[in-house]
Motif scaffolding. Structure first.
Motif, short mmCIF file in Angstrom:
data_model
loop_
_atom_site.label_atom_id
_atom_site.label_comp_id
_atom_site.label_asym_id
_atom_site.label_seq_id
_atom_site.Cartn_x
_atom_site.Cartn_y
_atom_site.Cartn_z
N GLN A 19 1.87 -6.37 7.50
CA GLN A 19 1.93 -5.86 6.13
C GLN A 19 0.69 -6.22 5.31
O GLN A 19 0.20 -5.39 4.54
CB GLN A 19 3.19 -6.43 5.48
CG GLN A 19 3.33 -6.10 4.02
CD GLN A 19 4.77 -6.17 3.59
OE1 GLN A 19 5.68 -6.02 4.39
NE2 GLN A 19 4.99 -6.40 2.31
N MET A 20 0.21 -7.44 5.45
CA MET A 20 -0.91 -7.89 4.62
C MET A 20 -2.15 -7.03 4.87
O MET A 20 -2.93 -6.76 3.97
CB MET A 20 -1.22 -9.36 4.89
CG MET A 20 -0.06 -10.29 4.62
SD MET A 20 0.34 -10.41 2.87
CE MET A 20 -0.84 -11.68 2.39
N LEU A 54 -2.16 -3.84 5.68
CA LEU A 54 -1.98 -2.57 4.96
C LEU A 54 -2.26 -2.77 3.47
O LEU A 54 -2.85 -1.92 2.81
CB LEU A 54 -0.55 -2.05 5.11
CG LEU A 54 -0.06 -1.72 6.52
CD1 LEU A 54 1.34 -1.12 6.46
CD2 LEU A 54 -1.02 -0.78 7.23
N MET A 55 -1.83 -3.91 2.94
CA MET A 55 -1.96 -4.15 1.49
C MET A 55 -3.41 -4.38 1.07
O MET A 55 -3.88 -3.80 0.09
CB MET A 55 -1.13 -5.37 1.09
CG MET A 55 0.36 -5.10 1.05
SD MET A 55 1.33 -6.62 0.90
CE MET A 55 0.62 -7.33 -0.59
N PHE A 56 -4.10 -5.24 1.82
CA PHE A 56 -5.43 -5.65 1.37
C PHE A 56 -6.45 -4.52 1.43
O PHE A 56 -7.49 -4.59 0.80
CB PHE A 56 -5.91 -6.89 2.14
CG PHE A 56 -5.50 -8.15 1.46
CD1 PHE A 56 -6.38 -8.83 0.63
CD2 PHE A 56 -4.22 -8.65 1.61
CE1 PHE A 56 -6.00 -9.99 -0.03
CE2 PHE A 56 -3.81 -9.81 0.96
CZ PHE A 56 -4.70 -10.48 0.13
N ARG A 101 -5.19 -1.09 1.36
CA ARG A 101 -4.41 0.12 1.06
C ARG A 101 -4.47 1.13 2.21
O ARG A 101 -4.82 2.29 2.03
CB ARG A 101 -4.87 0.76 -0.25
CG ARG A 101 -3.83 1.77 -0.75
CD ARG A 101 -3.94 2.12 -2.22
NE ARG A 101 -5.22 2.66 -2.57
CZ ARG A 101 -5.66 2.76 -3.82
NH1 ARG A 101 -4.93 2.33 -4.82
NH2 ARG A 101 -6.84 3.26 -4.07
N LYS A 102 -4.15 0.64 3.41
CA LYS A 102 -4.15 1.53 4.55
C LYS A 102 -2.76 2.13 4.74
O LYS A 102 -1.77 1.54 4.33
CB LYS A 102 -4.61 0.78 5.80
CG LYS A 102 -6.11 0.48 5.72
CD LYS A 102 -6.67 -0.18 6.94
CE LYS A 102 -8.20 -0.30 6.78
NZ LYS A 102 -8.81 -1.09 7.88
N TYR A 153 -10.28 -3.88 -4.10
CA TYR A 153 -10.65 -3.47 -2.75
C TYR A 153 -12.16 -3.59 -2.51
O TYR A 153 -12.71 -2.96 -1.60
CB TYR A 153 -10.20 -2.03 -2.49
CG TYR A 153 -8.70 -1.83 -2.61
CD1 TYR A 153 -7.81 -2.57 -1.83
CD2 TYR A 153 -8.17 -0.91 -3.52
CE1 TYR A 153 -6.44 -2.39 -1.95
CE2 TYR A 153 -6.79 -0.73 -3.64
CZ TYR A 153 -5.94 -1.48 -2.85
OH TYR A 153 -4.58 -1.29 -2.96
N VAL A 190 4.36 -10.57 2.84
CA VAL A 190 5.12 -10.87 4.05
C VAL A 190 4.18 -11.29 5.18
O VAL A 190 3.23 -10.56 5.49
CB VAL A 190 5.94 -9.64 4.49
CG1 VAL A 190 6.64 -9.90 5.81
CG2 VAL A 190 6.92 -9.25 3.40
N HIS A 214 5.87 -6.40 11.12
CA HIS A 214 7.00 -5.49 11.19
C HIS A 214 7.04 -4.79 12.54
O HIS A 214 6.00 -4.58 13.17
CB HIS A 214 6.91 -4.43 10.10
CG HIS A 214 7.09 -4.97 8.73
ND1 HIS A 214 8.32 -5.37 8.24
CD2 HIS A 214 6.21 -5.20 7.73
CE1 HIS A 214 8.17 -5.81 7.02
NE2 HIS A 214 6.91 -5.72 6.67
N THR A 255 2.76 2.46 3.67
CA THR A 255 1.46 2.12 3.12
C THR A 255 1.56 0.80 2.36
O THR A 255 2.65 0.23 2.25
CB THR A 255 0.91 3.27 2.24
OG1 THR A 255 -0.43 2.99 1.87
CG2 THR A 255 1.75 3.45 0.99
N GLY A 256 0.44 0.30 1.90
CA GLY A 256 0.42 -0.94 1.15
C GLY A 256 -0.33 -0.75 -0.15
O GLY A 256 -0.95 0.30 -0.39
N SER A 257 -0.27 -1.75 -0.98
CA SER A 257 -1.02 -1.72 -2.22
C SER A 257 -1.20 -3.15 -2.68
O SER A 257 -0.34 -3.99 -2.46
CB SER A 257 -0.28 -0.90 -3.27
OG SER A 257 -1.00 -0.84 -4.48
N LEU A 258 -2.32 -3.42 -3.28
CA LEU A 258 -2.66 -4.79 -3.67
C LEU A 258 -3.06 -4.82 -5.14
O LEU A 258 -4.06 -4.18 -5.51
CB LEU A 258 -3.83 -5.27 -2.81
CG LEU A 258 -4.24 -6.72 -3.00
CD1 LEU A 258 -3.19 -7.64 -2.38
CD2 LEU A 258 -5.60 -6.99 -2.40
#
Lengths: 398, 398
Positions: A320-321, A323-325, A327-328, B140, B312, B316, B331-334
């Motif tokens: 998850q991290m 994807l977050m860092f 924004r993938k 980013y 997290v 996953h 997707t993710g977001s930071l």
């Protein structure tokens, strides 16, 4: 019907079923097909493909009957037929890239006439009422599309015995409701056009959905250089994007560049991966064998997207991290609707884009499936020459 | 500097470092902070938070010094401080929701004046040159943002001893380059405004990015009802979307509905999951503890997106076929950039949206971290009353 009549066989991937095909009903006719007849419990393997008789429905209103000329062989045929996904109903007739010539049309048919070239892809029915069907995305039908093979007959447009599951295009002819018929221009190279109906649309639909037909030019990665991937390379390069092919095999570079890629990443080479890290806007991942997605995600730019297109059975491990860092995004896509399938056929016709194919006869299907399962397709889509196969008396049903 | 000077301690999550803070340099001043002083190898645990002295830089050009009034406590503080992600440099001063009043400004500062209320979120520097910085998405930054805590000082806008890592807002004052300063309207309830700088922007940025500020109304799921989730419920409902709160605890339903949710899913109840399957356009997943994403994906409509927002650590398990057959997206977001952070502060000010908070003093930090780690935040964001803490002589450095 929720479960097919027959013997249910437990299998780690999900149960499969050995059934006995009933004799043709009065409104059906007998047709040649090449099928996996059953799952062999003794060897815990499906039996080899062999010629059998199946029943196809007589023509009805809005139905189109066509003699089969060519049928592509898709990696998904092997996945389903080998019960990799569970739920295979034997006898299993593969093939969802059907290309033929219309021999009879039912009352009310307006789309085609006798003698026209037609294609059928992965779907032969859907509800046509839900928001997805109304939006020309029958493949996401809220009530479940009916696939060209291994599907129960749910929505009423697939005629014939309701007790049997759908049979694919490894067969002498088929009958399909005109909604799911694709018109094939006479000018097309039809043996090479067949695989566009699955391998082509599978790439075309996400290319379209992610804005690559009309939008700004991007750096497009294509992972896996089999039947799907090479179509992706051709489409994206024809549309003016910079295409980077991604493969485990360094020796696919020449082939990929010949098809339109200008960059190449060898995923078994850490230097190649590092040199290309963070360079791609989008990756179309066509790999159908189990693989580690974390090899590919670092190739994406911040904000990039990987589109999963292959029938991978094993789950991915996703951090998850990561994807977050950056924004993938990880997303999927499944074939495409009838309208988009017609669109890709017309696009290929206009730009003379075709998959590279190898014609086979039905008797070569077992070897072909083996090659596909072992990842030895090497950028070529195998296509059954049905006419020639029907003349091969050594591989016809008794 | 690539690795901090000090003792490197192997840890299954990644090495952490025990360092000794140097005495303040001539261009630094001494300030109170509350920190985890070191990682205790004997117990294999970080030591409890205690008051220490740290050095802050004297003012310089374009720098803004502010006395700390309030500082939010984020689950990420505990993740970093407990070395859940590896790489923690001790002494670790948490806090990236800093709210204060300007006491001194450097030459050239135009954004604020002495006496203004200001905030600082999760970032205190970035390159400001790359395409992401230029696009107001400093989080980013291609060259790596400098976080408010636990970051090396890379880009030149964080003054003070270059050998030490950044210290967060559990402290009496701080000094930040004006680019990273957020203006806080005088009319705001400032103790409740602090958490908007992380918990608020973390939800606001993906809400904005996914078209929910100006676009059509959607069904928005919010998974996890802690500090982040409740902000998501408030934002999405204020923007006119139908909000469905998703929690493991049935007893959070009243709280969630009070904050703006109209639907509620209990993930431990199979009937609740089934009743809500396929209903949501987008889910903001704020869960910070390890969890199974496959519980949540079925709640999405075909074409739906789950946005991962919590820190997290465990990977996953993602099934590709599920993503494909319904074109679902992970997707993710930071957090968000400086411009978006100012935007969410102004939006909250205009609509009087605040997190529900509980004020604490610094001496309560250890208990608060424990509650957060155990998922007992219950929709409340903890905020340190720094002024009151500085008056509590029993918890000040010697």
């Amino acid at each position: 019907m929720t479960e097919p009549k027959g013997e249910k066989i437990d299998h780690p991937n999900g149960a499969c079923f050995n059934t006995t095909l009933p004799a043709p009903l009065p409104d059906e006719y007998k047709e040649v097909a090449w099928a996996i007849p059953s799952f062999d419990k003794a060897t815990n393997q499906p039996k080899p493909i062999e010629p059998i008789w199946i029943a196809r429905p007589n023509i009805g209103p809005n139905q189109v009957r066509f003699e089969m000329l060519y049928c592509g062989v898709c990696h998904s045929d092997t996945h389903c037929g080998n019960n990799d996904w569970g739920g295979c109903v034997y006898p299993f007739v593969g093939g969802h890239e059907l290309l033929g010539k219309v021999t009879e049309i039912g009352e009310g048919v307006t789309k085609v006439k006798v003698g026209d070239l037609v294609g059928v892809g992965c779907m032969v029915d859907s509800c046509l009422k839900c928001q997805y069907c109304q939006n020309d995305e029958e493949q996401y039908c809220a009530n479940g599309m009916t696939m060209t093979w291994n599907s129960p007959k749910t929505h009423g447009r697939v005629l014939g015995n309701p007790e049997t599951y759908t049979h694919g295009g490894y067969s002498g002819s088929s009958v399909t409701h005109e909604h799911f018929i694709i018109k094939i221009p006479d000018s097309m190279d039809i043996q090479r056009a067949a695989p566009i109906l699955c391998a082509g649309i599978t790439l075309w639909d996400p290319i379209r959905y992610h804005g690559l037909v009309d939008g700004p030019k991007k750096v497009v990665g294509v992972a896996g250089l089999g039947g799907l991937g090479t179509m992706g390379v051709k489409f994206a390069s024809t549309l003016g994007h910079k295409v980077v092919a991604i493969s485990t095999s360094a020796n696919k570079e020449f082939m990929a560049k010949e098809k339109g890629a200008t960059g190449f990443v060898v995923t078994t080479d850490p230097y190649s991966l590092k040199a290309n890290a963070g360079t791609m806007d989008i990756i179309f991942n066509t790999i159908s064998a189990n693989h580690d997605i974390n090899t590919y995600l670092p190739l994406l730019k911040t904000g990039g997207t990987i589109v999963m297109l292959g029938g991978v059975a094993a789950p991915h491990t996703v951090y998850q991290m990561g994807l977050m860092f950056q924004r993938k995004t990880i997303t999927g896509s499944l074939i495409g609707g009838v309208k988009a399938t017609q669109e890709v056929i017309d696009f290929c016709s206009k730009h003379s884009i075709y998959p590279d194919i190898k014609l086979i006869r039905a008797r070569e299907l077992n070897d072909t499936w083996k090659a596909l399962s072992e990842g030895k397709g090497d950028g070529v889509r195998f296509v059954i020459d049905v006419k020639a196969s029907l003349e091969d008396e050594s591989f016809l049903p008794k």
